[in-house]
Design an enzyme around this catalytic site. Structure first.
Site, PDB file in Angstrom:
ATOM      1  N   LYS A 111       1.793  16.605  50.033  1.00 40.40           N
ATOM      2  CA  LYS A 111       2.262  17.589  49.120  1.00 40.40           C
ATOM      3  C   LYS A 111       3.777  17.821  49.256  1.00 40.40           C
ATOM      4  O   LYS A 111       4.429  18.193  48.217  1.00 40.40           O
ATOM      5  CB  LYS A 111       1.405  18.869  49.210  1.00 40.40           C
ATOM      6  CG  LYS A 111       0.038  18.575  48.951  1.00 40.40           C
ATOM      7  CD  LYS A 111      -0.776  20.003  48.549  1.00 40.40           C
ATOM      8  CE  LYS A 111      -2.097  19.700  48.203  1.00 40.40           C
ATOM      9  NZ  LYS A 111      -3.036  20.763  47.690  1.00 40.40           N
ATOM     10  N   LYS A 194      -5.940  10.694  45.829  1.00 41.27           N
ATOM     11  CA  LYS A 194      -7.189  11.421  45.370  1.00 41.27           C
ATOM     12  C   LYS A 194      -6.882  12.467  44.044  1.00 41.27           C
ATOM     13  O   LYS A 194      -5.682  12.577  43.701  1.00 41.27           O
ATOM     14  CB  LYS A 194      -7.577  12.653  46.432  1.00 41.27           C
ATOM     15  CG  LYS A 194      -6.567  13.766  46.371  1.00 41.27           C
ATOM     16  CD  LYS A 194      -7.256  14.903  47.269  1.00 41.27           C
ATOM     17  CE  LYS A 194      -6.436  16.146  47.342  1.00 41.27           C
ATOM     18  NZ  LYS A 194      -7.114  17.364  47.514  1.00 41.27           N
ATOM     19  N   LYS A 197      -6.003  18.501  41.051  1.00 40.00           N
ATOM     20  CA  LYS A 197      -5.593  19.350  39.799  1.00 40.00           C
ATOM     21  C   LYS A 197      -4.080  19.475  39.633  1.00 40.00           C
ATOM     22  O   LYS A 197      -3.641  19.854  38.468  1.00 40.00           O
ATOM     23  CB  LYS A 197      -5.904  20.894  40.149  1.00 40.00           C
ATOM     24  CG  LYS A 197      -7.128  21.169  40.632  1.00 40.00           C
ATOM     25  CD  LYS A 197      -7.246  22.757  40.968  1.00 40.00           C
ATOM     26  CE  LYS A 197      -8.149  23.312  42.050  1.00 40.00           C
ATOM     27  NZ  LYS A 197      -7.744  23.032  43.430  1.00 40.00           N
TER      28      LYS A 197
HETATM   29  N1  AQP Z   1     -10.393  14.280  44.945  1.00 42.76           N
HETATM   30  C1  AQP Z   1     -11.294  14.907  45.534  1.00 42.76           C
HETATM   31  N2  AQP Z   1     -12.417  14.499  45.783  1.00 42.76           N
HETATM   32  C2  AQP Z   1     -13.385  15.483  46.609  1.00 42.76           C
HETATM   33  N3  AQP Z   1     -13.246  16.523  47.175  1.00 42.76           N
HETATM   34  C3  AQP Z   1     -12.067  17.146  46.453  1.00 42.76           C
HETATM   35  N4  AQP Z   1     -11.594  18.271  46.538  1.00 42.76           N
HETATM   36  C4  AQP Z   1     -10.333  18.287  46.204  1.00 42.76           C
HETATM   37  N5  AQP Z   1      -9.858  17.206  45.502  1.00 42.76           N
HETATM   38  C5  AQP Z   1     -11.271  16.419  45.829  1.00 42.76           C
HETATM   39  C6  AQP Z   1     -12.361  19.301  47.467  1.00 42.76           C
HETATM   40  O1  AQP Z   1     -12.216  20.677  46.610  1.00 42.76           O
HETATM   41  C7  AQP Z   1     -12.177  21.534  47.337  1.00 42.76           C
HETATM   42  C8  AQP Z   1     -11.250  22.709  46.890  1.00 42.76           C
HETATM   43  O2  AQP Z   1      -9.674  22.056  46.911  1.00 42.76           O
HETATM   44  P1  AQP Z   1      -8.523  22.973  46.838  1.00 42.76           P
HETATM   45  O3  AQP Z   1      -8.349  23.672  45.594  1.00 42.76           O
HETATM   46  O4  AQP Z   1      -8.633  24.096  47.982  1.00 42.76           O
HETATM   47  O5  AQP Z   1      -7.390  22.184  47.140  1.00 42.76           O
HETATM   48  P2  AQP Z   1      -7.172  20.694  47.263  1.00 42.76           P
HETATM   49  O6  AQP Z   1      -8.111  20.107  48.057  1.00 42.76           O
HETATM   50  O7  AQP Z   1      -5.730  20.443  47.352  1.00 42.76           O
HETATM   51  O8  AQP Z   1      -7.418  20.332  45.774  1.00 42.76           O
HETATM   52  P3  AQP Z   1      -6.756  19.876  44.483  1.00 42.76           P
HETATM   53  O9  AQP Z   1      -7.579  19.855  43.257  1.00 42.76           O
HETATM   54  O10 AQP Z   1      -6.056  18.665  45.153  1.00 42.76           O
HETATM   55  O11 AQP Z   1      -5.895  21.074  44.358  1.00 42.76           O
HETATM   56  P4  AQP Z   1      -4.067  21.147  44.441  1.00 42.76           P
HETATM   57  O12 AQP Z   1      -3.822  19.909  43.180  1.00 42.76           O
HETATM   58  O13 AQP Z   1      -3.710  22.279  43.875  1.00 42.76           O
HETATM   59  O14 AQP Z   1      -3.734  20.516  45.612  1.00 42.76           O
HETATM   60  C9  AQP Z   1     -11.838  21.390  48.672  1.00 42.76           C
HETATM   61  O15 AQP Z   1     -13.248  21.463  49.489  1.00 42.76           O
HETATM   62  C10 AQP Z   1     -11.460  19.864  48.851  1.00 42.76           C
HETATM   63  O16 AQP Z   1     -12.121  19.103  49.792  1.00 42.76           O
END
Ligand code: AQP
Length: 334
Positions: A111, A194, A197
């Site tokens: 990140k 991965k 969002k």
């Molecule tokens: N690509 C993914 N595949 C499986 N699980 C995923 N999670 C996120 N992306 C994937 C799971 O979603 C939950 C919530 O995640 P988060 O919002 O706390 O943050 P993150 O993991 O950083 O998810 P994002 O979507 O990638 O958010 P941003 O872009 O804001 O950093 C977690 O349980 C995660 O494992």
């Protein structure tokens, strides 16, 4: 009854990755566990965000969770910043956790990107806050996607070091629950990253709110390779995009990748992508309709979140009071 904790950032519309990797595993847990689910807005400000829409995104995320079956009457659903126990414990954990441990976190590296010196310090200590989110409830089970495994190991290291340093068997061991196919959903544009969002390209992800036409377009444009689909999932090794799409179809239809491949063996991606689009549209349609219904009355969503915060604080405050007492702080209350 074991206590479950999980959180999700209101950093955008939940993606298919958030849904398959985390959210959809939450409702089935409500029956057999005491479940605490949180929209983690304090984590969301560790990355660039717009203060004008953070509140709306927080409410939208809560509505998405409720629409996916996370019933606020049957579990504790709330917003992280509404319960101060999280940041109180996070500060203690900032002092317990080691810089060497944080330096190993791959999510920070991903990140922060190349300009690490310019990343916010909140992003760096994010895993300490995540450990506090869980330990503030003495939760022992955490359903997350595979991408969060390393952070949970760190949360256990922090809990154990606290117990050791302050001579108490206070924080229990946390078990991650990383479930099945599509525990890690990958970007539609690059099967080695991965689905996220906050990826700058909207084409890289399926958002839970995407309509049928948008889903069809994104799947049609999804990166693939020229080979036909094999019979055996092991032959998808080295074909990350193909493997990802097969995993998604398996997950939304409740089957194993081997079963999906049995139906599509020898086909190119044209036909397969049509089947995948139909499956996604059928699966997400009812969730989208429910989300729209909930968001027509934002006051009711906010009220449910406030009730959830009261219930969450009633659990977490005494635990964090005790942690502060173990540290030796002068007690705030008798
Ligand atoms: N690509 C993914 N595949 C499986 N699980 C995923 N999670 C996120 N992306 C994937 C799971 O979603 C939950 C919530 O995640 P988060 O919002 O706390 O943050 P993150 O993991 O950083 O998810 P994002 O979507 O990638 O958010 P941003 O872009 O804001 O950093 C977690 O349980 C995660 O494992």
């Amino acid at each position: 009854m074991q206590r479950v904790f999980s959180g999700i950032q209101p950093s955008g519309i939940p993606t298919l990755g958030n849904y398959l990797g985390a959210i959809r595993n939450w409702p089935p847990m409500i029956a057999g566990h005491e479940c605490i689910f949180c929209v983690v807005d304090q984590h969301a400000i560790t990355q660039p965000f717009d203060p004008r829409d953070l509140a709306a995104k927080t409410r939208d995320m809560a509505a998405a969770l409720i629409a996916c079956g996370v019933d606020p009457e049957r579990c504790v659903l709330f917003v992280q910043s509404h319960v101060h126990a999280h940041t109180r414990l996070a500060w203690i954990f900032n002092c317990v956790s080691r810089i060497g441990w944080l330096n190993r976190m791959t999510q920070f590296k991903d990140k922060a990107g190349k300009d690490r010196e310019n990343a916010g310090s909140g992003l760096y200590v994010y895993p300490n806050l995540m450990a506090a989110d869980i330990h503030a409830y003495h939760a022992t089970l955490v359903p997350v996607g595979d991408d969060q495994k390393q952070h949970l190991e760190l949360a256990n290291d922090i809990g154990q070091k606290f117990n050791h340093d302050y001579g108490a068997d206070f924080f229990p061991t946390i078990q991650p629950m990383i479930q099945g196919v599509a525990a890690r959903v990958m970007s539609l544009r690059d099967g080695t990253r991965k689905m996220s969002k906050s990826d700058p390209s909207d084409q890289s992800r399926i958002n839970l709110t995407d309509d049928a036409e948008t889903i069809a377009l994104k799947i049609r444009r999804a990166k693939t390779d020229p080979e036909p689909l094999p019979a055996d999932p092991s032959a998808l090794e080295g074909r990350p995009e193909a493997r990802n799409l097969v995993g998604i179809l398996a997950a939304v239809t409740g089957r194993e990748p081997a079963d999906v491949l049995r139906d599509h063996e020898g086909q190119g991606f044209g036909t397969f992508k049509g089947v995948l689009t139909d499956a996604l549209v059928a699966h997400l349609g009812p969730i989208q309709a429910e989300m729209q219904r909930l968001l027509a009355d934002p006051g009711a969503v906010d009220a449910a979140l406030r009730r959830g915060a009261e219930r969450a604080a009633a659990i977490a405050e005494p635990i964090v009071d005790r942690a502060e007492e173990l540290i030796g702080f002068l007690p705030r209350r008798k």
